[in-house]
Design an enzyme around this catalytic site. Structure first.
Site, PDB file in Angstrom:
ATOM      1  N   LYS A  22      31.463  44.597  30.087  1.00 33.12           N
ATOM      2  CA  LYS A  22      32.248  45.506  30.954  1.00 33.12           C
ATOM      3  C   LYS A  22      33.725  45.392  30.601  1.00 33.12           C
ATOM      4  O   LYS A  22      34.393  46.403  30.335  1.00 33.12           O
ATOM      5  CB  LYS A  22      32.043  45.125  32.414  1.00 33.12           C
ATOM      6  CG  LYS A  22      33.090  45.687  33.361  1.00 33.12           C
ATOM      7  CD  LYS A  22      32.870  45.296  34.797  1.00 33.12           C
ATOM      8  CE  LYS A  22      33.502  44.008  35.184  1.00 33.12           C
ATOM      9  NZ  LYS A  22      34.947  44.084  35.528  1.00 33.12           N
ATOM     10  N   CYS A 118      42.961  42.471  45.564  1.00 29.66           N
ATOM     11  CA  CYS A 118      41.500  42.493  45.528  1.00 29.66           C
ATOM     12  C   CYS A 118      41.039  41.460  46.544  1.00 29.66           C
ATOM     13  O   CYS A 118      41.837  40.894  47.278  1.00 29.66           O
ATOM     14  CB  CYS A 118      40.996  42.172  44.136  1.00 29.66           C
ATOM     15  SG  CYS A 118      41.556  40.576  43.649  1.00 29.66           S
ATOM     16  N   VAL A 125      51.392  42.474  38.736  1.00 27.98           N
ATOM     17  CA  VAL A 125      51.474  43.186  37.447  1.00 27.98           C
ATOM     18  C   VAL A 125      52.870  43.034  36.848  1.00 27.98           C
ATOM     19  O   VAL A 125      53.263  43.800  35.961  1.00 27.98           O
ATOM     20  CB  VAL A 125      51.125  44.682  37.589  1.00 27.98           C
ATOM     21  CG1 VAL A 125      49.640  44.865  37.879  1.00 27.98           C
ATOM     22  CG2 VAL A 125      51.991  45.357  38.653  1.00 27.98           C
ATOM     23  N   VAL A 334      42.974  29.523  37.579  1.00 25.37           N
ATOM     24  CA  VAL A 334      43.411  30.885  37.236  1.00 25.37           C
ATOM     25  C   VAL A 334      43.694  31.669  38.512  1.00 25.37           C
ATOM     26  O   VAL A 334      44.747  32.279  38.673  1.00 25.37           O
ATOM     27  CB  VAL A 334      42.344  31.607  36.373  1.00 25.37           C
ATOM     28  CG1 VAL A 334      42.784  33.032  36.058  1.00 25.37           C
ATOM     29  CG2 VAL A 334      42.085  30.812  35.104  1.00 25.37           C
TER      30      VAL A 334
HETATM   31  C1  EPZ Z   1      40.889  40.003  33.703  1.00 24.52           C
HETATM   32  O1  EPZ Z   1      41.627  40.379  34.836  1.00 24.52           O
HETATM   33  C2  EPZ Z   1      39.440  40.322  34.033  1.00 24.52           C
HETATM   34  N1  EPZ Z   1      39.318  41.745  34.317  1.00 24.52           N
HETATM   35  C3  EPZ Z   1      39.011  39.532  35.270  1.00 24.52           C
HETATM   36  O2  EPZ Z   1      37.617  39.775  35.444  1.00 24.52           O
HETATM   37  C4  EPZ Z   1      39.205  38.044  34.986  1.00 24.52           C
HETATM   38  O3  EPZ Z   1      38.903  37.325  36.157  1.00 24.52           O
HETATM   39  C5  EPZ Z   1      40.665  37.773  34.573  1.00 24.52           C
HETATM   40  O4  EPZ Z   1      41.012  38.604  33.447  1.00 24.52           O
HETATM   41  C6  EPZ Z   1      40.903  36.324  34.193  1.00 24.52           C
HETATM   42  O5  EPZ Z   1      40.074  35.977  33.117  1.00 24.52           O
HETATM   43  C7  EPZ Z   1      39.217  42.605  33.283  1.00 24.52           C
HETATM   44  O6  EPZ Z   1      39.233  42.205  32.122  1.00 24.52           O
HETATM   45  C8  EPZ Z   1      39.088  44.047  33.629  1.00 24.52           C
HETATM   46  P1  EPZ Z   1      44.881  38.269  34.327  1.00 24.52           P
HETATM   47  P2  EPZ Z   1      43.234  40.486  34.732  1.00 24.52           P
HETATM   48  O7  EPZ Z   1      46.007  39.224  34.246  1.00 24.52           O
HETATM   49  O8  EPZ Z   1      43.632  40.933  33.388  1.00 24.52           O
HETATM   50  C9  EPZ Z   1      48.372  36.214  36.651  1.00 24.52           C
HETATM   51  C10 EPZ Z   1      35.680  40.399  36.589  1.00 24.52           C
HETATM   52  O9  EPZ Z   1      35.094  39.740  37.443  1.00 24.52           O
HETATM   53  N2  EPZ Z   1      49.152  37.429  36.392  1.00 24.52           N
HETATM   54  O10 EPZ Z   1      44.404  37.607  33.076  1.00 24.52           O
HETATM   55  O11 EPZ Z   1      43.733  41.242  35.893  1.00 24.52           O
HETATM   56  C11 EPZ Z   1      47.274  36.435  37.664  1.00 24.52           C
HETATM   57  O12 EPZ Z   1      47.761  36.281  38.981  1.00 24.52           O
HETATM   58  C12 EPZ Z   1      37.193  40.478  36.629  1.00 24.52           C
HETATM   59  O13 EPZ Z   1      35.156  40.993  35.613  1.00 24.52           O
HETATM   60  C13 EPZ Z   1      50.504  37.460  36.732  1.00 24.52           C
HETATM   61  O14 EPZ Z   1      51.045  36.500  37.271  1.00 24.52           O
HETATM   62  O15 EPZ Z   1      43.635  38.970  34.941  1.00 24.52           O
HETATM   63  C14 EPZ Z   1      46.285  35.351  37.307  1.00 24.52           C
HETATM   64  O16 EPZ Z   1      46.689  34.138  37.915  1.00 24.52           O
HETATM   65  C15 EPZ Z   1      37.747  39.897  37.908  1.00 24.52           C
HETATM   66  N3  EPZ Z   1      51.223  38.586  36.484  1.00 24.52           N
HETATM   67  C16 EPZ Z   1      46.460  35.205  35.801  1.00 24.52           C
HETATM   68  O17 EPZ Z   1      47.666  35.867  35.453  1.00 24.52           O
HETATM   69  C17 EPZ Z   1      50.665  39.678  35.873  1.00 24.52           C
HETATM   70  O18 EPZ Z   1      51.380  40.666  35.637  1.00 24.52           O
HETATM   71  C18 EPZ Z   1      45.351  35.828  35.016  1.00 24.52           C
HETATM   72  O19 EPZ Z   1      45.225  37.165  35.419  1.00 24.52           O
HETATM   73  C19 EPZ Z   1      49.290  39.616  35.524  1.00 24.52           C
HETATM   74  C20 EPZ Z   1      48.568  38.481  35.782  1.00 24.52           C
END
Ligand code: EPZ
Length: 437
Positions: A22, A118, A125, A334
């Site tokens: 996905k 969520c 972001v 994470v």
């Molecule tokens: C991706 O989400 C996945 N989603 C998530 O899977 C997964 O849990 C996550 O990566 C971590 O592996 C998709 O790929 C669509 P991140 P994403 O940005 O990209 C912080 C599932 O179940 N952060 O890697 O949104 C954030 O708070 C989903 O399939 C910032 O601080 O996750 C977190 O602590 C749920 N600022 C860390 O980075 C930002 O601008 C990782 O988040 C962005 C993120």
């Protein structure tokens, strides 16, 4: 509204097929927007999130067709005229935010709704926005939308460091950098398999990316990417979910085979922890075989960015540890509050205590069937896994969460011996339906 009704106790055996990834599919669909003509993506899973993203892409005017039988998706971005992704669609799925990088990379402009949070709290972001500004995007906020445009109509190369490493922000910046003017360097970039396979497609489309698979990506921008047909990789989180399900709900001594799998994408941390549970497994070309153990050993784990233990397998690990021969501890580094499944598992008799970003799990717990509520994608699958070994019947409500990321899960588990059916229900019906209060 729909729920899954599961009769616990039947032990699983045989084969379970793994669908296309996905999270990788969403990146591939975003990349296809940058192509100079029509292209075909294969092994795209039939999921709610894929349908949602197809609607988001269709809103721009790009042509997109998906066949859930062949799992093939065809897209032609030539007719893209609206550089927008509206709230009504983005609110359904956070990864729609990839439209920001894709539309900026495609045409130097984008108006994309800010994604919501969520089930487990805010999902910032800031890295996406500051990173795009480092590539020359001018970012404004208007009525809940991010309005971005590239000065002079085309982004320029830049250097940006992610703190913390972020899958989504890495994807968004790559979508913008590959057609920016000049050189970009992305430091502390995510190197999850989703990102690696995404870079493989971009490279096939003519992008110039160095350091693929490492935390430092170097990009030399090109004016336009060409169309390239591509096959998506298998879903590593679905594979991990079924490996854990096999270990806890399989018939002792039986071999369960997961087909269409790529175990290397799970990362060493998960594979090591899984070995430590005393569950023998082996793998060959696109399959994994698990031998169901007599007892599961308790193993403490801590999630981390790839190749650390995936946070997306945290809830599934927790429910398996309720069946381990002793207590265990899990820490999520994470997402510090991704534990909405714990109260629901406790309704089934689990004993677990959450302190901060850690959960202590009591093993040797006989779970009981109950009415439980899904709260997010991975939490809901942990409830299904618990239901398979619970005594009696479990009703897992609001399984639209599950349908976001698990294709035909009741069909796959039924073929492996589970007693499980999907039923419609009225969330607001009388006292014997839904949750109280
Ligand atoms: C991706 O989400 C996945 N989603 C998530 O899977 C997964 O849990 C996550 O990566 C971590 O592996 C998709 O790929 C669509 P991140 P994403 O940005 O990209 C912080 C599932 O179940 N952060 O890697 O949104 C954030 O708070 C989903 O399939 C910032 O601080 O996750 C977190 O602590 C749920 N600022 C860390 O980075 C930002 O601008 C990782 O988040 C962005 C993120």
């Amino acid at each position: 509204m729909e729920k899954l009704v599961i009769e616990g106790g039947s032990r699983l055996g045989g084969e379970i097929s793994v669908s296309g990834s996905k999270n990788t599919a969403l990146t591939l669909m975003s990349a296809a927007l940058l192509a100079d003509g029509p292209m075909k993506l294969s092994n795209i899973p039939a999921l709610r999130d894929i349908n949602t993203f197809a609607q988001v892409i269709g809103f721009t005017g790009a042509e997109i067709r998906y066949d859930p039988i062949t799992h093939e998706l065809e897209m032609d971005p030539s007719s893209l005229t609206r550089f927008e992704a509206p709230y009504e669609l983005v609110k359904k799925m956070r990864a729609s935010f990839y439209m920001l990088g894709a539309l900026l990379g495609k045409g130097g402009a984008a108006r994309v709704s800010l994604p919501g949070g969520c089930a487990w709290g805010p999902r910032p972001v800031d890295l996406h926005l500051r990173g795009l500004e480092a590539l020359g995007a001018e970012i404004k906020f208007e009525h809940g939308n991010v309005v971005a445009h590239a000065l002079g109509g085309r982004l320029r190369g830049g250097v940006f460091r992610f703190e913390p490493s972020s899958v989504g922000a890495t994807v968004n910046l790559l979508l913008a950098a590959v057609t920016a003017k000049g050189y970009s360097r992305l430091e502390n970039a995510a190197c999850e398999p989703d990102v690696v396979v995404f870079c493989e497609l971009l490279t096939a489309m003519g992008a110039k990316i160095g350091g693929i698979g490492t935390h430092t990506l170097e990009v030399e921008g090109v004016p336009m990417l060409r169309a390239a047909d591509f096959t998506n990789c298998p879903d590593r989180i679905e594979l991990g979910t079924f490996m854990l399900t096999a270990a806890m709900a399989g018939k002792s001594g039986e071999v369960l085979r997961m087909t269409g799998a790529e175990p290397k994408h799970l990362g060493d941390a998960f594979l090591t922890a899984f070995t430590q549970t005393g569950t023998p497994f082996s793998w060959g070309t696109n399959f994994v075989e698990v031998v169901v153990p007599e007892k599961i050993q308790p193993v403490n784990v801590e999630t981390g960015i790839y190749p650390g233990f995936p946070t997306d397998l945290q809830a599934q690990w927790t429910v398996m540890m309720t069946q381990a021969d002793g207590n265990s501890k899990l820490r999520d580094t994470v997402y510090t509050d991704r534990f909405k499944h714990i109260p629901e598992l406790m309704r089934m008799g689990a004993n677990a205590i959450v302190v901060g970003n850690e959960v202590v799990i009591q093993g040797n717990t006989a779970l009981q069937g109950a009415h439980v509520m899904s709260t997010d994608l991975r939490a809901s699958v942990s409830l299904v896994m618990g239901a398979l070994v619970a005594e009696g019947e479990t009703h897992v409500h609001r399984i639209y969460h599950l349908d976001r990321g698990y294709e035909d899960i009741e069909g796959k588990l039924t073929r492996a011996g589970a007693v499980i059916r999907r039923e419609k229900y009225d969330e607001w019906a009388g006292p014997d339906e839904g949750n109280e209060g």
